[in-house]
Design a protein around this motif. Structure first.
Motif, PDB file in Angstrom:
ATOM      1  N   THR A  42       0.843  -1.192   0.000  1.00 36.71           N
ATOM      2  CA  THR A  42       0.000   0.000   0.000  1.00 36.71           C
ATOM      3  C   THR A  42       0.878   1.241   0.000  1.00 36.71           C
ATOM      4  O   THR A  42       2.039   1.217   0.396  1.00 36.71           O
ATOM      5  CB  THR A  42      -0.942   0.030   1.211  1.00 36.71           C
ATOM      6  N   VAL A  43       0.290   2.339  -0.462  1.00 33.97           N
ATOM      7  CA  VAL A  43       0.990   3.619  -0.557  1.00 33.97           C
ATOM      8  C   VAL A  43       0.138   4.679   0.119  1.00 33.97           C
ATOM      9  O   VAL A  43      -1.051   4.808  -0.180  1.00 33.97           O
ATOM     10  CB  VAL A  43       1.252   4.008  -2.025  1.00 33.97           C
ATOM     11  N   HIS A  44       0.741   5.421   1.046  1.00 32.09           N
ATOM     12  CA  HIS A  44       0.088   6.565   1.686  1.00 32.09           C
ATOM     13  C   HIS A  44       0.967   7.787   1.435  1.00 32.09           C
ATOM     14  O   HIS A  44       2.069   7.882   1.978  1.00 32.09           O
ATOM     15  CB  HIS A  44      -0.053   6.349   3.198  1.00 32.09           C
ATOM     16  N   VAL A  45       0.494   8.707   0.616  1.00 29.94           N
ATOM     17  CA  VAL A  45       1.266   9.898   0.263  1.00 29.94           C
ATOM     18  C   VAL A  45       0.605  11.120   0.888  1.00 29.94           C
ATOM     19  O   VAL A  45      -0.547  11.439   0.562  1.00 29.94           O
ATOM     20  CB  VAL A  45       1.367  10.085  -1.263  1.00 29.94           C
ATOM     21  N   GLU A  46       1.304  11.798   1.788  1.00 30.07           N
ATOM     22  CA  GLU A  46       0.820  13.055   2.355  1.00 30.07           C
ATOM     23  C   GLU A  46       1.474  14.194   1.580  1.00 30.07           C
ATOM     24  O   GLU A  46       2.690  14.356   1.612  1.00 30.07           O
ATOM     25  CB  GLU A  46       1.159  13.137   3.838  1.00 30.07           C
ATOM     26  N   VAL A  47       0.658  14.968   0.871  1.00 28.55           N
ATOM     27  CA  VAL A  47       1.162  16.064   0.043  1.00 28.55           C
ATOM     28  C   VAL A  47       0.927  17.372   0.798  1.00 28.55           C
ATOM     29  O   VAL A  47      -0.219  17.810   0.949  1.00 28.55           O
ATOM     30  CB  VAL A  47       0.455  16.105  -1.321  1.00 28.55           C
ATOM     31  N   PRO A  48       1.992  18.026   1.295  1.00 28.68           N
ATOM     32  CA  PRO A  48       1.825  19.246   2.092  1.00 28.68           C
ATOM     33  C   PRO A  48       1.935  20.511   1.234  1.00 28.68           C
ATOM     34  O   PRO A  48       2.158  20.459   0.023  1.00 28.68           O
ATOM     35  CB  PRO A  48       2.998  19.147   3.060  1.00 28.68           C
ATOM     36  N   HIS A  49       1.769  21.659   1.904  1.00 29.02           N
ATOM     37  CA  HIS A  49       2.031  22.979   1.320  1.00 29.02           C
ATOM     38  C   HIS A  49       1.187  23.236   0.077  1.00 29.02           C
ATOM     39  O   HIS A  49       1.668  23.767  -0.932  1.00 29.02           O
ATOM     40  CB  HIS A  49       3.514  23.139   0.999  1.00 29.02           C
ATOM     41  N   LEU A  50      -0.088  22.890   0.172  1.00 28.37           N
ATOM     42  CA  LEU A  50      -1.014  23.122  -0.928  1.00 28.37           C
ATOM     43  C   LEU A  50      -1.922  24.305  -0.599  1.00 28.37           C
ATOM     44  O   LEU A  50      -2.158  24.617   0.574  1.00 28.37           O
ATOM     45  CB  LEU A  50      -1.872  21.879  -1.167  1.00 28.37           C
ATOM     46  N   PRO A  51      -2.468  24.963  -1.600  1.00 34.03           N
ATOM     47  CA  PRO A  51      -3.440  26.015  -1.319  1.00 34.03           C
ATOM     48  C   PRO A  51      -4.705  25.440  -0.709  1.00 34.03           C
ATOM     49  O   PRO A  51      -5.124  24.325  -1.049  1.00 34.03           O
ATOM     50  CB  PRO A  51      -3.709  26.624  -2.706  1.00 34.03           C
ATOM     51  N   ALA A  52      -5.290  26.187   0.194  1.00 37.63           N
ATOM     52  CA  ALA A  52      -6.498  25.724   0.887  1.00 37.63           C
ATOM     53  C   ALA A  52      -7.721  25.837  -0.006  1.00 37.63           C
ATOM     54  O   ALA A  52      -7.756  26.613  -0.966  1.00 37.63           O
ATOM     55  CB  ALA A  52      -6.698  26.547   2.163  1.00 37.63           C
ATOM     56  N   ASP A  53      -8.718  25.023   0.317  1.00 35.16           N
ATOM     57  CA  ASP A  53     -10.043  25.108  -0.306  1.00 35.16           C
ATOM     58  C   ASP A  53      -9.985  24.978  -1.826  1.00 35.16           C
ATOM     59  O   ASP A  53     -10.618  25.739  -2.555  1.00 35.16           O
ATOM     60  CB  ASP A  53     -10.720  26.428   0.092  1.00 35.16           C
ATOM     61  N   ARG A  54      -9.219  23.992  -2.284  1.00 36.45           N
ATOM     62  CA  ARG A  54      -9.084  23.746  -3.719  1.00 36.45           C
ATOM     63  C   ARG A  54      -9.380  22.292  -4.051  1.00 36.45           C
ATOM     64  O   ARG A  54      -9.126  21.385  -3.260  1.00 36.45           O
ATOM     65  CB  ARG A  54      -7.661  24.064  -4.191  1.00 36.45           C
ATOM     66  N   VAL A  55      -9.878  22.079  -5.258  1.00 32.51           N
ATOM     67  CA  VAL A  55     -10.090  20.733  -5.781  1.00 32.51           C
ATOM     68  C   VAL A  55      -8.862  20.324  -6.583  1.00 32.51           C
ATOM     69  O   VAL A  55      -8.294  21.134  -7.325  1.00 32.51           O
ATOM     70  CB  VAL A  55     -11.348  20.685  -6.668  1.00 32.51           C
ATOM     71  N   PHE A  56      -8.446  19.080  -6.432  1.00 34.41           N
ATOM     72  CA  PHE A  56      -7.297  18.544  -7.158  1.00 34.41           C
ATOM     73  C   PHE A  56      -7.647  17.172  -7.736  1.00 34.41           C
ATOM     74  O   PHE A  56      -8.584  16.505  -7.285  1.00 34.41           O
ATOM     75  CB  PHE A  56      -6.093  18.384  -6.220  1.00 34.41           C
ATOM     76  N   PHE A  57      -6.826  16.765  -8.712  1.00 34.61           N
ATOM     77  CA  PHE A  57      -6.933  15.443  -9.304  1.00 34.61           C
ATOM     78  C   PHE A  57      -5.591  14.737  -9.122  1.00 34.61           C
ATOM     79  O   PHE A  57      -4.540  15.384  -9.124  1.00 34.61           O
ATOM     80  CB  PHE A  57      -7.311  15.540 -10.777  1.00 34.61           C
TER      81      PHE A  57
END
Length: 546
Positions: free
Chosen positions: A129-144
């Motif tokens: 399994t893979v758990h990726v925590e992606v930090p330092h993103l803009p708040a309140d945004r949708v991503f793919f």
């Protein structure tokens, strides 16, 4: 399930492991980890790091279990997948070696505007399994997002970050789901939820069921496939639980819901064993032996859910209760009412209340979690304080006679614990309390009363109980006890026994709950309808039909 009906093929190994460990040693971190390794024959630390398997050698699609995301934070998302070219096999069809997985996060579904990319190891010790925590993103945004292993590309998932802490969003729509017994039918409700416009989904427990699934999937009645024989037994070992998650997650409708929305998950009992309480198994027996099983169940749960590193279990312990925010619109206090509870009084079924169940020392949450919840309310700046949890919070009599039996597995079996929580909410000044509940395989809507024994007691909150995805099979709009329950519980505003899910739209002025149902799950393709809708106004607790 009675003890006589339990499969026993793993009992000798577990008993042998338990004999090597005294209870005191087992409950230490070192003892628990050693017991887990002994019981399930885990590879030693560093084994996977010593050798890497070239992902270009993977000849079949490894993304058979889809993708998922979870626990959205203002500046971070958590992405999940598992490599399993042969999901119904114990090793997933991969050697016991590390595989490098590439991941991408983008603003658009075509991945023309990449936000972040990187690599992550898929370790065999964690079932690849893979758990990726992606930090330092803009708040309140949708991503793919998507993953790649060798020549294979995963399905695309959609996720989002939460609003910043001081923001005042005007709306949030959540989905609430629970209880998805694979053997009871098809996950059609998840297909509809995948197409629904929600910001986040709360899974309130019983994601997994430990019971045997036969070669045709029981009520799924497969004619186009045969499930391996190792599914036709109760889960006990780590391998058992991993295989069961692979079976459940192979369902295309569940995969669609995970790909469409971020999930916030918490467990109930069946992820480990029916009606267990802390270190006490359903039918009694050795706590040491049961904690070995619990350690396996908790590890497989973390491996297969979109959970962050703070939730990584240590032996038989896992800190699952946690707090999330949606700006100043909502605070979510996600509870674990299974790991720390006192054993059920008078058994775990419907019984008359008595001195044992009403003992003030009894707890459903444990003292530490209870303090954490109430302290969190005191510090809350949110308009809505939402408590996603497992078992029915409001009083529920099963007859109009006095006295009436109540469920000893729910908050009714722990009235002192419920009173402390309600008193804590009152002291903290919580005005807009919403409790989200699963477990019971029916839709309920309750007005939460400050004192359920006093008909004139003020309403202090709302409880929204979601029915099951499949558990209980097709169900009925009006179960046989429908009229009795509504008469015995005047604070019960709605009751429906079909399968489905709930959506709750939180706004600045009011919250609206829509109870979605499907007419059948024992065959695929059911349509979805809204069986009822209710509104509760901010600052004025109490449900009214929408």
């Amino acid at each position: 399930m009675t003890s006589a009906a339990r499969p026993s093929q793993h009992a000798p190994e577990l008993r042998a492991a338990a004999r090597h460990l005294g209870r005191r040693r087992f409950l230490t971190v070192t003892g628990a980890a050693a017991a887990l390794a002994f019981a399930v024959n885990l590879p030693t630390a560093g084994t996977a790091a010593a050798a890497e398997f070239d992902a270009r050698r993977i000849t079949d699609d490894p993304f058979t279990l889809g993708v998922a995301s979870g626990d959205p934070l203002p500046g971070s998302v958590l992405l999940w997948t598992r490599l399993a070219p042969q999901p119904y096999q114990p090793d997933g069809g991969l050697p016991a070696r590390r595989v490098t997985v590439h991941w991408e996060l983008a603003h658009d579904a075509n991945f023309r505007r990449i936000v972040r990319r990187g690599t992550a190891p898929a370790h065999p010790e964690l079932s690849h399994t893979v758990h990726v925590e992606v930090p330092h993103l803009p708040a309140d945004r949708v991503f793919f997002y998507r993953f790649r292993a060798g020549a294979w590309l995963s399905p695309t998932g959609r996720t989002r970050t939460a609003p910043p802490p001081g923001a005042r969003p005007t709306a949030l729509t959540l989905g609430a789901v629970s209880c998805q017994a694979y053997a009871d039918g098809y996950y059609t409700a998840y297909r509809h939820l995948a197409e629904d416009d929600v910001d986040v989904v709360f899974h309130l427990g019983d994601y997994l069921y430990e019971y045997a699934v036969n070669a045709t999937g029981n009520n799924r009645n497969y004619t186009d496939r045969t499930l391996p024989a190792h599914y036709n037994r109760e889960t006990v070992t780590l391998e058992d639980y991993r295989l069961r998650y692979a079976l459940f997650k192979s369902d295309p409708d569940l995969r669609a819901a995970h790909a469409a929305h971020p999930f916030v998950v918490t467990w109930d009992d069946h992820e480990t064993e029916n009606n267990y309480a802390d270190d006490t198994p359903e039918d009694g027996g050795s706590s040491e032996e049961f904690l070995l099983r619990r350690a396996s169940a908790y590890r497989a749960y973390w491996e297969h859910q979109p959970l962050r590193r703070p939730q990584l279990p240590t032996g038989s312990d896992m800190r699952l209760y946690r707090r999330l925010h949606w700006g100043r619109l909502a605070q979510f206090d996600v509870l674990d009412t299974r790991q720390y509870r006192s054993d059920q009084a008078y058994g775990d079924g419907w019984q008359y209340p008595g001195p044992e169940s009403e003992d003030p020392a009894r707890t459903l949450t444990g003292a530490t979690q209870e303090r954490w919840l109430i302290d969190g309310w005191r510090a809350s700046r949110a308009l809505w304080n939402v408590v996603p949890q497992q078992v029915t919070f409001s009083r529920r009599y099963n007859t109009t006679a006095t006295p009436s039996k109540v469920s000893m597995d729910s908050w009714d079996g722990y009235p002192a614990s419920r009173e402390r929580v309600l008193a804590g909410a009152e002291t903290a000044g919580v005005e807009n309390l919403v409790v989200l509940t699963g477990d019971v395989h029916v839709h309920y809507a309750f007005d939460i009363k400050r004192d359920f024994g006093d008909p004139g007691s003020p309403t202090v909150g709302t409880e929204i109980v979601t029915t099951s995805i499949t558990s209980g099979r097709d169900g009925a709009d009006r179960p046989s006890n429908w009229a009795t329950y509504l008469a015995a519980n005047p604070h019960m505003r709605f009751y429906n026994g079909r399968r489905g899910y709930v959506t709750v739209a939180l706004g600045r002025e009011a919250a609206r709950a829509d109870f979605k149902t499907v007419p059948y799950v024992t065959k695929p393709g059911a349509p979805v309808t809204t069986a009822a809708s209710f509104v509760t106004e901010a600052g004025a607790p109490g449900l009214v039909p929408a």
